[in-house]
Scaffold this motif. Structure first.
Motif, PDB file in Angstrom:
ATOM      1  N   TYR A 157       0.846  -1.203   0.000  1.00  0.00           N
ATOM      2  CA  TYR A 157       0.000   0.000   0.000  1.00  0.00           C
ATOM      3  C   TYR A 157       0.878   1.249   0.000  1.00  0.00           C
ATOM      4  O   TYR A 157       0.618   2.205  -0.745  1.00  0.00           O
ATOM      5  N   LEU A 158       1.906   1.243   0.834  1.00  0.00           N
ATOM      6  CA  LEU A 158       2.820   2.388   0.890  1.00  0.00           C
ATOM      7  C   LEU A 158       3.467   2.631  -0.475  1.00  0.00           C
ATOM      8  O   LEU A 158       3.546   3.771  -0.951  1.00  0.00           O
ATOM      9  N   LEU A 159       3.921   1.565  -1.125  1.00  0.00           N
ATOM     10  CA  LEU A 159       4.602   1.704  -2.408  1.00  0.00           C
ATOM     11  C   LEU A 159       3.643   2.147  -3.513  1.00  0.00           C
ATOM     12  O   LEU A 159       4.062   2.812  -4.466  1.00  0.00           O
ATOM     13  N   LYS A 160       2.374   1.788  -3.399  1.00  0.00           N
ATOM     14  CA  LYS A 160       1.400   2.206  -4.409  1.00  0.00           C
ATOM     15  C   LYS A 160       0.925   3.640  -4.201  1.00  0.00           C
ATOM     16  O   LYS A 160       0.588   4.334  -5.164  1.00  0.00           O
ATOM     17  N   PHE A 185       8.880  -6.542   7.604  1.00  0.00           N
ATOM     18  CA  PHE A 185       8.694  -5.342   6.782  1.00  0.00           C
ATOM     19  C   PHE A 185      10.008  -4.918   6.136  1.00  0.00           C
ATOM     20  O   PHE A 185      10.065  -4.642   4.935  1.00  0.00           O
ATOM     21  N   SER A 186      11.078  -4.870   6.927  1.00  0.00           N
ATOM     22  CA  SER A 186      12.361  -4.397   6.403  1.00  0.00           C
ATOM     23  C   SER A 186      12.950  -5.362   5.376  1.00  0.00           C
ATOM     24  O   SER A 186      13.589  -4.928   4.403  1.00  0.00           O
ATOM     25  N   ALA A 187      12.726  -6.677   5.573  1.00  0.00           N
ATOM     26  CA  ALA A 187      13.210  -7.652   4.592  1.00  0.00           C
ATOM     27  C   ALA A 187      12.512  -7.452   3.251  1.00  0.00           C
ATOM     28  O   ALA A 187      13.154  -7.498   2.186  1.00  0.00           O
ATOM     29  N   ALA A 188      11.195  -7.234   3.294  1.00  0.00           N
ATOM     30  CA  ALA A 188      10.450  -6.998   2.059  1.00  0.00           C
ATOM     31  C   ALA A 188      10.838  -5.662   1.439  1.00  0.00           C
ATOM     32  O   ALA A 188      10.933  -5.531   0.209  1.00  0.00           O
ATOM     33  N   LEU A 189      11.068  -4.650   2.274  1.00  0.00           N
ATOM     34  CA  LEU A 189      11.455  -3.327   1.781  1.00  0.00           C
ATOM     35  C   LEU A 189      12.756  -3.400   0.974  1.00  0.00           C
ATOM     36  O   LEU A 189      12.884  -2.777  -0.090  1.00  0.00           O
ATOM     37  N   LYS A 190      13.719  -4.172   1.461  1.00  0.00           N
ATOM     38  CA  LYS A 190      15.007  -4.313   0.753  1.00  0.00           C
ATOM     39  C   LYS A 190      14.821  -4.903  -0.634  1.00  0.00           C
ATOM     40  O   LYS A 190      15.552  -4.582  -1.564  1.00  0.00           O
ATOM     41  N   GLN A 191      13.828  -5.787  -0.768  1.00  0.00           N
ATOM     42  CA  GLN A 191      13.599  -6.442  -2.055  1.00  0.00           C
ATOM     43  C   GLN A 191      12.770  -5.581  -2.998  1.00  0.00           C
ATOM     44  O   GLN A 191      13.030  -5.546  -4.209  1.00  0.00           O
ATOM     45  N   LEU A 192      11.771  -4.889  -2.474  1.00  0.00           N
ATOM     46  CA  LEU A 192      10.816  -4.180  -3.322  1.00  0.00           C
ATOM     47  C   LEU A 192      11.190  -2.721  -3.564  1.00  0.00           C
ATOM     48  O   LEU A 192      10.782  -2.143  -4.572  1.00  0.00           O
ATOM     49  N   LYS A 193      11.932  -2.122  -2.653  1.00  0.00           N
ATOM     50  CA  LYS A 193      12.410  -0.746  -2.860  1.00  0.00           C
ATOM     51  C   LYS A 193      13.814  -0.633  -2.254  1.00  0.00           C
ATOM     52  O   LYS A 193      14.000  -0.057  -1.178  1.00  0.00           O
ATOM     53  N   GLU A 409      12.957 -16.515   4.405  1.00  0.00           N
ATOM     54  CA  GLU A 409      13.616 -16.941   3.170  1.00  0.00           C
ATOM     55  C   GLU A 409      12.780 -16.582   1.946  1.00  0.00           C
ATOM     56  O   GLU A 409      13.314 -16.141   0.921  1.00  0.00           O
ATOM     57  N   TRP A 410      11.458 -16.764   2.047  1.00  0.00           N
ATOM     58  CA  TRP A 410      10.590 -16.465   0.910  1.00  0.00           C
ATOM     59  C   TRP A 410      10.630 -14.987   0.547  1.00  0.00           C
ATOM     60  O   TRP A 410      10.671 -14.630  -0.643  1.00  0.00           O
ATOM     61  N   LEU A 411      10.647 -14.118   1.522  1.00  0.00           N
ATOM     62  CA  LEU A 411      10.666 -12.675   1.260  1.00  0.00           C
ATOM     63  C   LEU A 411      11.887 -12.267   0.431  1.00  0.00           C
ATOM     64  O   LEU A 411      11.822 -11.320  -0.357  1.00  0.00           O
ATOM     65  N   GLN A 412      12.982 -12.986   0.597  1.00  0.00           N
ATOM     66  CA  GLN A 412      14.205 -12.662  -0.140  1.00  0.00           C
ATOM     67  C   GLN A 412      14.117 -13.002  -1.621  1.00  0.00           C
ATOM     68  O   GLN A 412      14.975 -12.592  -2.404  1.00  0.00           O
ATOM     69  N   THR A 413      13.070 -13.740  -2.013  1.00  0.00           N
ATOM     70  CA  THR A 413      12.894 -14.087  -3.425  1.00  0.00           C
ATOM     71  C   THR A 413      12.058 -13.057  -4.184  1.00  0.00           C
ATOM     72  O   THR A 413      11.953 -13.128  -5.411  1.00  0.00           O
ATOM     73  N   LEU A 414      11.458 -12.101  -3.472  1.00  0.00           N
ATOM     74  CA  LEU A 414      10.600 -11.118  -4.121  1.00  0.00           C
ATOM     75  C   LEU A 414      11.417 -10.123  -4.926  1.00  0.00           C
ATOM     76  O   LEU A 414      12.567  -9.827  -4.597  1.00  0.00           O
ATOM     77  N   THR A 415      10.802  -9.606  -5.975  1.00  0.00           N
ATOM     78  CA  THR A 415      11.416  -8.571  -6.803  1.00  0.00           C
ATOM     79  C   THR A 415      10.425  -7.419  -6.950  1.00  0.00           C
ATOM     80  O   THR A 415       9.229  -7.580  -6.661  1.00  0.00           O
ATOM     81  N   PRO A 416      10.866  -6.247  -7.404  1.00  0.00           N
ATOM     82  CA  PRO A 416       9.934  -5.121  -7.575  1.00  0.00           C
ATOM     83  C   PRO A 416       8.731  -5.438  -8.455  1.00  0.00           C
ATOM     84  O   PRO A 416       7.671  -4.814  -8.313  1.00  0.00           O
ATOM     85  N   ALA A 417       8.854  -6.419  -9.347  1.00  0.00           N
ATOM     86  CA  ALA A 417       7.718  -6.796 -10.194  1.00  0.00           C
ATOM     87  C   ALA A 417       6.557  -7.344  -9.368  1.00  0.00           C
ATOM     88  O   ALA A 417       5.399  -7.322  -9.819  1.00  0.00           O
ATOM     89  N   ILE A 419       5.173  -6.022  -6.894  1.00  0.00           N
ATOM     90  CA  ILE A 419       4.280  -4.943  -6.459  1.00  0.00           C
ATOM     91  C   ILE A 419       3.011  -4.905  -7.294  1.00  0.00           C
ATOM     92  O   ILE A 419       1.899  -4.758  -6.771  1.00  0.00           O
ATOM     93  N   ASP A 420       3.140  -5.042  -8.604  1.00  0.00           N
ATOM     94  CA  ASP A 420       1.976  -4.945  -9.497  1.00  0.00           C
ATOM     95  C   ASP A 420       1.354  -6.304  -9.806  1.00  0.00           C
ATOM     96  O   ASP A 420       0.350  -6.373 -10.528  1.00  0.00           O
ATOM     97  N   SER A 421       1.936  -7.368  -9.254  1.00  0.00           N
ATOM     98  CA  SER A 421       1.415  -8.702  -9.557  1.00  0.00           C
ATOM     99  C   SER A 421       0.276  -9.119  -8.634  1.00  0.00           C
ATOM    100  O   SER A 421      -0.463 -10.056  -8.941  1.00  0.00           O
ATOM    101  N   VAL A 422       0.138  -8.448  -7.507  1.00  0.00           N
ATOM    102  CA  VAL A 422      -0.878  -8.817  -6.510  1.00  0.00           C
ATOM    103  C   VAL A 422      -2.200  -8.134  -6.850  1.00  0.00           C
ATOM    104  O   VAL A 422      -2.249  -6.919  -7.056  1.00  0.00           O
ATOM    105  N   GLN A 423      -3.263  -8.917  -6.900  1.00  0.00           N
ATOM    106  CA  GLN A 423      -4.580  -8.349  -7.182  1.00  0.00           C
ATOM    107  C   GLN A 423      -5.007  -7.432  -6.056  1.00  0.00           C
ATOM    108  O   GLN A 423      -4.897  -7.765  -4.871  1.00  0.00           O
ATOM    109  N   VAL A 424      -5.507  -6.252  -6.416  1.00  0.00           N
ATOM    110  CA  VAL A 424      -5.956  -5.293  -5.406  1.00  0.00           C
ATOM    111  C   VAL A 424      -7.252  -4.658  -5.864  1.00  0.00           C
ATOM    112  O   VAL A 424      -7.398  -4.298  -7.049  1.00  0.00           O
ATOM    113  N   ASP A 425      -8.211  -4.543  -4.970  1.00  0.00           N
ATOM    114  CA  ASP A 425      -9.465  -3.832  -5.234  1.00  0.00           C
ATOM    115  C   ASP A 425      -9.424  -2.518  -4.490  1.00  0.00           C
ATOM    116  O   ASP A 425      -8.987  -2.452  -3.330  1.00  0.00           O
TER     117      ASP A 425
END
Length: 431
Positions: A157-160, A185-193, A409-417, A419-425
């Motif tokens: 949400y923050l990134l969007k 949060f910080s682990a995901a932040l490193k991967q996504l931004k 471990e799973w969070l470290q596999t995320l990439t910035p892509a 962010i837009d892959s998750v369905q959001v209403d």
């Protein structure tokens, strides 16, 4: 030949009788919640909601024609007292299911106990992601999300909504939840931004009455974003003091558990700050606001407590819906006969149910998959506290750590892509 057929039929009838339980006078459940101390701001509303929902269930036939009766245990009495009362309800009172707990620490304790006692245990509110990542329980299930999708949806949400932020600080309670939620949060932040800069990490003592030191440092640093996964009195105190000092005018607060504090904060939380609801939990739920049953519950809760319902209320509604759904499925699978405890356990795996919000599904690892709602605060005439606008609801499945994997471990596999892959209403505020 006839004798053989009769013998075969008799054996079949005996086998059927062996799994047909006598219908009980009541379905007994025990519910643990903080009913004293600062965390009672979660426990007391949940207790009130459980009483309302159970009364309504019983007025409409209970579970399979059997009324539900609930006993409550105060988590505020401490871990040892909780375990003692938990065991007493199971062994002496013969409860059919336990709902435990609010505290993640208590959930880690009751999980093994439920296995020893062979009693259905629904983890109705605790958030630690480690429960089903590090254990293989038969008798415990979680009927809502865990910390990983809660933190990951907050970051999404923050990134969007504020993709250009550069600096972030954190102010979290100094205990397991505060540390662990920031780690996610910080682990995901490193991967996504990866270009975001963490300028400060503050972990004040749990129950701290004074945040002046942290606020002074934050005013000097002027981070774009301040995250706090704190809750209850600590969050209320921090936001009030930050507002009084003007910090809410210079940095955007991101409060993943903030929905539960909105009413108590009153005018201390201005417009423009990000608030999460630990699921799709909101008394003005954008998809339920015109649903007669939802509106009737909100009105009944307000009449009983004087307050609007918050996320613990919605979580206990989900636990009760799961229990009812599991019994009904087990009864159907058992040819209409009352099921055994083990048949109810089996029915919970893969079960889809709905409390006061969207549907939740229990995975094979017993973790619930729950959509996540976040919004940005606005001020509306007629309300003396902030409401949510620009709401987004994130699909729970892709933001929940896959079965068999560990969040860290799973969070470290995320990439910035991602962010837009998750369905959001998306939804706007509606009166």
């Amino acid at each position: 030949m006839l004798k053989t057929v009769l013998n075969t039929t008799a054996l079949a009838l005996l086998a059927t009788a062996a799994v047909a339980e006598d219908k009980p006078a009541e379905v007994k459940i025990g519910i643990t919640a903080f009913l004293s101390g600062p965390a009672s701001v979660f426990g007391e509303p949940a207790k009130a909601a459980a009483e309302i929902i159970i009364a309504d269930m019983n007025a409409n036939g209970g579970i399979g024609g059997v009324p539900v009766a609930a006993s409550f245990i105060d988590e505020g009495a401490g871990g040892e007292a909780l375990l003692s009362e938990y065991r007493r309800l199971v062994e002496s009172e013969g409860v059919d299911a336990m709902f435990a707990s609010i505290s993640s620490g208590n959930c880690t304790k009751v999980g093994p106990l439920a296995e020893d006692l062979k009693v259905l245990n629904i983890m109705w509110d605790c958030g630690t992601q480690t429960i089903f990542e590090e254990n293989d329980f038969r008798y415990s299930f979680r009927t809502q999300a865990n910390a990983t999708p809660e933190m990951l949806s907050t970051l999404l949400y923050l990134l969007k909504t504020k993709p250009d932020f550069r600096t972030i600080a954190v102010v979290n309670q100094d205990y397991a939840w505060g540390r662990d939620s920031w780690a996610i949060f910080s682990a995901a932040l490193k991967q996504l931004k990866p270009d975001a800069q963490v300028v400060a990490e503050f972990f004040p003592k749990f129950g701290s009455p004074d945040f002046s030191t942290e606020i002074s440092r934050l005013q000097a640093l002027r981070p774009d974003v301040i995250l706090s996964t704190s809750w209850g009195g600590d969050l209320d105190t921090f936001v009030r003091q930050a507002s009084q000092r003007g910090l809410t005018n210079t940095s955007t607060l991101v409060l993943p558990l903030g929905e539960s504090s909105l009413e108590r904060l009153g005018d201390a939380l201005p417009a423009g700050h990000i608030v999460g609801a630990r699921g799709d939990h909101y008394f003005l739920h954008p998809e339920k606001i015109n649903d007669p049953a939802f509106v009737a519950f909100v009105d009944a809760f307000k009449e009983k407590t004087g307050d609007v319902p918050t996320y613990p209320v919605f979580h206990v509604s989900q636990a009760l819906a799961a229990l009812k759904g599991a019994y009904e499925k087990a009864i159907a699978d058992n040819g209409g006969e009352w099921p055994s405890d083990e048949q109810v356990i089996d029915a919970l795996e893969g079960l889809t149910f709905a409390g006061l919000g969207r549907e939740v599904t229990i995975r094979e690892d017993h973790q619930g998959v729950e959509d996540q709602l976040l919004g940005t605060t606005i001020r509306i005439d007629g309300y003396d506290f902030a409401l949510l606008d620009n709401m987004m609801m994130f699909d729970g499945e892709p933001i929940t750590t896959p079965v068999g994997q560990v969040s860290a471990e799973w969070l470290q596999t995320l990439t910035p892509a991602f962010i837009d892959s998750v369905q959001v209403d998306t939804f706007q505020h509606s009166n």
